[in-house]
Write a protein that holds these residues in place. Structure first.
Motif, PDB file in Angstrom:
ATOM      1  N   ASP C  75       0.835  -1.192   0.000  1.00 14.32           N
ATOM      2  CA  ASP C  75       0.000   0.000   0.000  1.00 14.32           C
ATOM      3  C   ASP C  75       0.867   1.237   0.000  1.00 14.32           C
ATOM      4  OD1 ASP C  75      -2.494  -1.324   2.321  1.00 14.32           O
ATOM      5  OD2 ASP C  75      -2.092  -1.698   0.196  1.00 14.32           O
ATOM      6  N   ILE C  76       0.386   2.257  -0.656  1.00 10.93           N
ATOM      7  CA  ILE C  76       1.115   3.522  -0.679  1.00 10.93           C
ATOM      8  C   ILE C  76       0.313   4.542   0.109  1.00 10.93           C
ATOM      9  CG2 ILE C  76       1.965   5.356  -2.148  1.00 10.93           C
ATOM     10  CD1 ILE C  76       3.069   3.482  -3.901  1.00 10.93           C
ATOM     11  N   GLY C  77       0.989   5.231   0.988  1.00 13.22           N
ATOM     12  CA  GLY C  77       0.291   6.110   1.919  1.00 13.22           C
ATOM     13  C   GLY C  77      -0.092   7.438   1.310  1.00 13.22           C
ATOM     14  N   ARG C  78      -1.191   7.968   1.794  1.00 21.26           N
ATOM     15  CA  ARG C  78      -1.654   9.260   1.346  1.00 21.26           C
ATOM     16  C   ARG C  78      -0.798  10.378   1.890  1.00 21.26           C
ATOM     17  NH1 ARG C  78      -6.939  11.854   2.421  1.00 21.26           N
ATOM     18  NH2 ARG C  78      -6.958  13.111   0.545  1.00 21.26           N
ATOM     19  N   LYS C  79      -0.558  11.379   1.088  1.00 19.71           N
ATOM     20  CA  LYS C  79       0.237  12.545   1.463  1.00 19.71           C
ATOM     21  C   LYS C  79       1.562  12.125   2.111  1.00 19.71           C
ATOM     22  CE  LYS C  79      -3.221  15.892   1.112  1.00 19.71           C
ATOM     23  NZ  LYS C  79      -4.244  16.536   1.884  1.00 19.71           N
ATOM     24  N   LEU C  84      10.791   3.965  -4.242  1.00 18.70           N
ATOM     25  CA  LEU C  84      11.088   2.622  -4.719  1.00 18.70           C
ATOM     26  C   LEU C  84      12.573   2.586  -5.024  1.00 18.70           C
ATOM     27  CD1 LEU C  84       8.244   2.294  -7.391  1.00 18.70           C
ATOM     28  CD2 LEU C  84       8.131   1.664  -4.997  1.00 18.70           C
ATOM     29  N   ILE C  85      13.310   1.746  -4.325  1.00 17.79           N
ATOM     30  CA  ILE C  85      14.745   1.667  -4.617  1.00 17.79           C
ATOM     31  C   ILE C  85      15.097   0.241  -5.011  1.00 17.79           C
ATOM     32  CG2 ILE C  85      15.264   3.499  -2.973  1.00 17.79           C
ATOM     33  CD1 ILE C  85      16.372   1.396  -1.090  1.00 17.79           C
ATOM     34  N   SER C 260      12.168  10.429   1.676  1.00 13.78           N
ATOM     35  CA  SER C 260      10.957   9.613   1.702  1.00 13.78           C
ATOM     36  C   SER C 260      10.574   9.170   3.093  1.00 13.78           C
ATOM     37  CB  SER C 260      11.127   8.401   0.787  1.00 13.78           C
ATOM     38  OG  SER C 260      12.180   7.602   1.241  1.00 13.78           O
ATOM     39  N   ASP C 261       9.245   8.908   3.241  1.00 13.62           N
ATOM     40  CA  ASP C 261       8.707   8.412   4.501  1.00 13.62           C
ATOM     41  C   ASP C 261       8.758   6.896   4.529  1.00 13.62           C
ATOM     42  OD1 ASP C 261       6.335  10.861   3.767  1.00 13.62           O
ATOM     43  OD2 ASP C 261       7.846  11.031   5.346  1.00 13.62           O
ATOM     44  N   MET C 262       8.315   6.310   3.396  1.00 13.08           N
ATOM     45  CA  MET C 262       8.314   4.862   3.310  1.00 13.08           C
ATOM     46  C   MET C 262       9.208   4.468   2.137  1.00 13.08           C
ATOM     47  SD  MET C 262       6.141   3.866   5.671  1.00 13.08           S
ATOM     48  CE  MET C 262       5.794   2.182   5.244  1.00 13.08           C
ATOM     49  N   ALA C 284       9.065  -0.739   4.307  1.00 16.67           N
ATOM     50  CA  ALA C 284       8.912  -0.235   5.673  1.00 16.67           C
ATOM     51  C   ALA C 284       9.194   1.253   5.672  1.00 16.67           C
ATOM     52  CB  ALA C 284       9.881  -0.966   6.603  1.00 16.67           C
ATOM     53  N   ASP C 285       9.110   1.856   6.857  1.00 21.13           N
ATOM     54  CA  ASP C 285       9.466   3.263   6.921  1.00 21.13           C
ATOM     55  C   ASP C 285      10.961   3.390   6.641  1.00 21.13           C
ATOM     56  OD1 ASP C 285       9.465   2.038   9.757  1.00 21.13           O
ATOM     57  OD2 ASP C 285      10.883   3.712   9.869  1.00 21.13           O
TER      58      ASP C 285
END
Lengths: 300, 295, 307
Positions: C75-79, C84-85, C260-262, C284-285
């Motif tokens: 899942d990709i989080g909102r805002k 992707l690495i 990035s956050d995640m 993960a984060d």
């Protein structure tokens, strides 16, 4: 900013599905117009072929091919025009291919692009490729028929057609030569070959299929040309085969032109039959060229 | 390992250069062939009369040498050729470049080339025996020889040239530009017309100019189907004589060498040559311009 | 299937002297040179909102029958900014292009699985890719402005989708939000190619923003730019996060760590010979990925042991 119009965060239909009807109609109409554009050409081609076939098939026969032109439609045939065309084709091949390939080799392998005169030659060839064919006829009229006083003979016709298709031969030969990769040339030179040896033994053999295809296409262009031959004076009533380079001659396109412009309908049918022969000849040549390309062309 | 002069190599190089020079000789020949009689012609006929006179009757008495009717004949037939070839050639090109899949393209493009390979005398026959009666059947008041038939058929003949060159120009536009536009939510119609065509414009215009040049220089279709009467009218249903048709007609006939009538061939030929030469220059320039941007 | 984890709020101290040494085990000192900025940011992070903007389910993309990425689910989080690495060629670009149906432009590509966006599967029946792209915008690896003026570049999107409103206002708003307005406001009629590489990329971002998307996808947006231009764009990303959900592909790990956050790590599984299929090995984060990864493959990658 954030969620734009149309998006229902609660899910369900909406935003992603509706393209405005206006857009969909416009897109469909546009695609239809494009297909119509393509279609015009093909429909015309079919109409042309059907028209010619329906007019000419009835007059097509072995007699037709072996008889000579005559002012009596039922006796007329195209033997001398066919023979004239074949002779012309042979002579043009003899003159145009060596000179054209030679010029192409010079421009691709020897010419220093930075010199102004080499660039001028290139531009000149591009211009010549677009000169109207009747201007070549004027050239022939001035120099060959009247100037050098060759007269209205086979050699003059062949020379003029050679000059006409020379730019085409050069341009396609250049592309074939250019397609040979640099690695092959470098490999040959690195072994101690001279420039000419490299060309003769490595580049040319590799470029032969492309050169052959281009030459055949140039020849098929030459065969269909009428205007220059008119000015050279390929006489329209030549009921004998040419017996040498300085013989009067005629060719298929000239005969077709002659019969088409006669008011009587019977001659128009003869013209159609001659057109069928010409088209079959061209089709064979082009098919041959494509066969060569598919069979021998290497993909580097 | 001293540098041995390779005479064989030099000789070959010279021979090949001579081959290339044949083309230069051809151009020189054309220029001399055209210019010399033309200059003599304008010794007897004033340039002003030639360019502005509205009657062309060199073979009749009294003689008139105003080239305008021939020019109008050429323009009239060329106009109808453009009406067919320019929009539909571009349309075919847009389809080939933006809509057709790779496999379709591989068959369509050569198929289109077939149209370009048909001898012009065959097109002339078609125009006279099929198109003119057809136009008459749908109610148009066409004469036996008319500008419209010849023009339309010429248009179909040059359509593949315009389609092919415009397609080359459009496929040279980098995919990245299209992706940028698609990424913004544009559809194919919008991407084709608002991004690709403007980006390929100089190549497209080059193809147009080249097509027009070919229409101007075309001889057989107009000689067979457009007529042999000089006519200063743009009425497409009437017979006209183009510059090229005049040259052909006079060339067939028996004009005495060196006569003023004979020299008209060259004067008109020079006019034709200048017109097409200028157009070809423009076209080549434009092609170089778009090649520079994208290759 | 990799699971998401709650973010930690620990402060992570950095010991600069340990930055350049390879490690066998990642200690709490951090793996690579995690910038201090990231460490400070971590302490202010809110936990991921419970509503994802994309739910990817068993996504598989194949070219001519051969899979390039397989069974992708996350899942990709909102805002949020999600990166992707992974090493070159593992399918990161392929994956990100699924989110706005750009893979539709490649005839040989076939997509199976689902991407749920606001309750709708992007690949569901009847979904129009053109509409999808109006909501999910993209910035490309090499800046690709149109050969038009700066103004017309920005105005293109709004014009073709039929946006209402004053075009001047739309253009200015977009340029301001992309932090480019001050630099170009006096030369809007100039050709876009007269801008520098970094400016062109910000122009492309402004162009994307002008259409008012919901999500911004970025496919290695800085790989063609110099470090200064890169830094400006990273700052811009952090600003945009307030209003847009951002997914970015990058092969620059420091960049992923900075913004990035995640983070999702994509790795190639080698199948019969040299064909590699990309799969997610961990998601993960970002802090955890770089300091305390669960999977050994991730650890090898982020410590630079594996290319």
């Amino acid at each position: 900013m954030g969620a734009p119009l149309g998006i229902d965060t609660g899910g369900g239909g909406g935003g992603l599905v509706d393209t405005s009807r206006n857009n969909r109609v416009k897109s469909a109409l546009f695609k239809g117009a494009l297909l119509f554009s393509l279609g015009i050409g093909f429909v015309t081609l079919i109409a042309l072929l059907v028209n010619v076939a329906s007019d000419g098939l009835s007059r097509l026969s072995w007699d037709f091919i072996t008889s000579f032109p005559s002012s009596i439609p039922s006796h007329a045939g195209i033997q001398s025009p066919i023979v004239g065309t074949i002779y012309l084709m042979g002579l043009v091949a003899l003159f145009a291919i060596p000179v054209g390939v030679g010029a192409a080799i010079y421009l691709e392998e020897y010419a220093d692009r930075d010199r102004w005169y080499n660039r001028a030659i290139e531009v000149n060839i591009q211009n010549l490729a677009a000169v109207p064919s009747i201007v070549y006829g004027i050239l022939g009229l001035a120099f060959l028929v009247r100037g050098l006083a060759l007269g209205r003979v086979l050699l003059a016709g062949a020379l003029i057609l050679t000059l006409l298709v020379l730019p085409i031969v050069i341009i396609s030969a250049r592309e074939a030569i250019r397609a040979v990769p640099a690695s092959i040339r470098e490999g040959a030179l690195a072994l101690g070959a001279t420039r000419w040896q490299m060309i003769r033994r490595q580049v040319l053999p590799a470029a032969v299929p492309g050169i052959a295809t281009g030459s055949i296409l140039a020849l098929s262009r030459a065969i269909g040309e009428t205007a220059p031959l008119i000015l050279i004076g390929a006489l329209t009533f030549v009921p004998f085969n040419p017996d040498g380079l300085s013989s009067p001659f005629t060719a298929l396109p000239i005969q077709i032109f002659n019969w088409t412009t006669r008011p009587q309908d019977e001659f128009k049918l003869l013209a159609a039959a001659a057109i069928i022969v010409l088209l079959v000849l061209l089709l064979t040549m082009n098919a041959f060229a494509i066969w060569i390309r598919n069979r021998y062309q290497r993909k580097w | 390992m001293t540098g041995r002069k390779r005479y064989g190599e030099t000789a070959i190089r010279l021979l090949l250069l001579l081959c290339a020079l044949v083309s230069v000789l051809t151009t020189v020949g054309i220029l001399v062939a055209l210019l010399q009689p033309t200059i003599e012609f304008f010794g007897e006929v004033s340039v002003l009369d030639y360019l502005t006179g509205d009657t062309w009757a060199p073979l009749f008495k009294p003689q008139h040498f105003g080239v305008l009717p021939l020019v109008i004949g050429t323009l009239s037939t060329t106009l109808w050729a453009c009406v067919v070839a320019l929009p539909f050639g571009l349309g075919a090109a847009i389809y080939l470049s933006e809509y057709a899949g790779n496999r379709t393209r591989r068959y369509l493009k050569p198929a289109l080339e077939v149209l370009a390979g048909i001898p012009t005398v065959v097109y002339g026959y078609f125009a006279l025996t099929f198109v003119t009666p057809l136009l008459g059947d749908i109610g148009l008041p066409v004469e036996v020889f008319n500008a419209l038939s010849a023009g339309l058929v010429m248009g179909v003949m040059i359509l593949p040239t315009i389609a092919s060159l415009s397609d080359d120009a459009m496929t040279a536009v980098p995919m990245a530009l299209r992706e940028g536009a698609y990424g913004l939510g544009a559809n194919k119609l919008q991407v084709s017309t608002r991004v690709v065509v403007p980006a390929a414009l100089s190549g497209i215009v080059a193809s147009f100019v080249l097509g027009i040049s070919r229409a101007v220089g075309e001889t057989m279709i107009v000689a067979i189907a457009a007529g042999a009467q000089p006519n200063s009218s743009f009425n497409p249903f009437e017979a006209v004589q183009t510059m090229t048709a005049y040259i052909a007609a006079t060339g067939i006939g028996d004009v005495p060498t060196g006569s003023i009538e004979y020299k008209t061939i060259f004067a008109v030929g020079t006019t034709l040559f200048i017109a097409t030469f200028l157009m070809n220059l423009v076209s080549i320039r434009l092609v170089r311009k778009y090649r520079q941007v994208y290759e | 299937m990799p699971e998401t984890r709650e973010q930690t709020t620990e402060q992570e101290q950095l010991d600069p002297s340990l930055e350049s040494q390879p490690r066998k085990r990642i200690t709490s000192h951090g793996a690579l040179a995690l910038p201090r900025v990231l460490a400070e940011r971590r302490s202010n992070e809110k936990p991921m909102s419970s509503e994802p903007i994309f739910e990817v389910k068993d996504l598989t993309v194949a070219y001519g029958g051969k899979p390039a990425i397989e069974d992708i689910s996350f899942d990709i989080g909102r805002k949020r900014i999600t990166s992707l690495i992974g090493p070159s060629g593992c399918g990161k670009s392929t994956m990100i292009r699924c989110f706005n149906r750009m893979n539709d432009l490649i005839p040989a590509a076939s997509v199976s699985g689902a991407i749920v966006y606001h309750g709708q599967d992007l690949y569901g029946p009847g979904v129009d890719p053109v509409e999808v792209r109006k909501l999910i915008g993209m910035v490309f690896q090499k800046p690709n402005p149109f050969p038009k003026s700066i103004y017309d570049n920005i105005a293109f999107g709004p014009r073709v989708i039929g946006m209402k409103g004053s075009m001047d206002g739309i253009v200015e708003r977009a340029l301001r939000r992309a932090a480019l307005w001050d630099e170009v406001k006096d030369r809007l009629k100039e050709n876009a190619y007269s801008l520098s590489g970094g400016q062109q990329q910000r122009l492309c971002i402004a162009r994307c923003l002008a259409v008012e998307p919901d999500v911004i996808l970025m496919d290695e947006p800085c790989s063609a730019l110099d470090p200064i231009a890169t830094a400006r764009i990273e700052d811009l990303m952090l600003e945009l996060k307030d209003q847009y959900s951002i997914v970015i592909v990058t092969h620059n790990m420091q960049q992923a760590a900075r913004v990035s956050d995640m983070t999702a790590v994509l790795m190639p599984d080698v199948r019969d010979g040299d064909r590699a299929v990309g799969r997610i090995v961990e998601y993960a984060d970002t802090g955890s990925i770089f300091t305390n990864p669960e999977s050994k493959r991730t650890e090898d990658y982020v410590t630079g042991r594996v290319g």
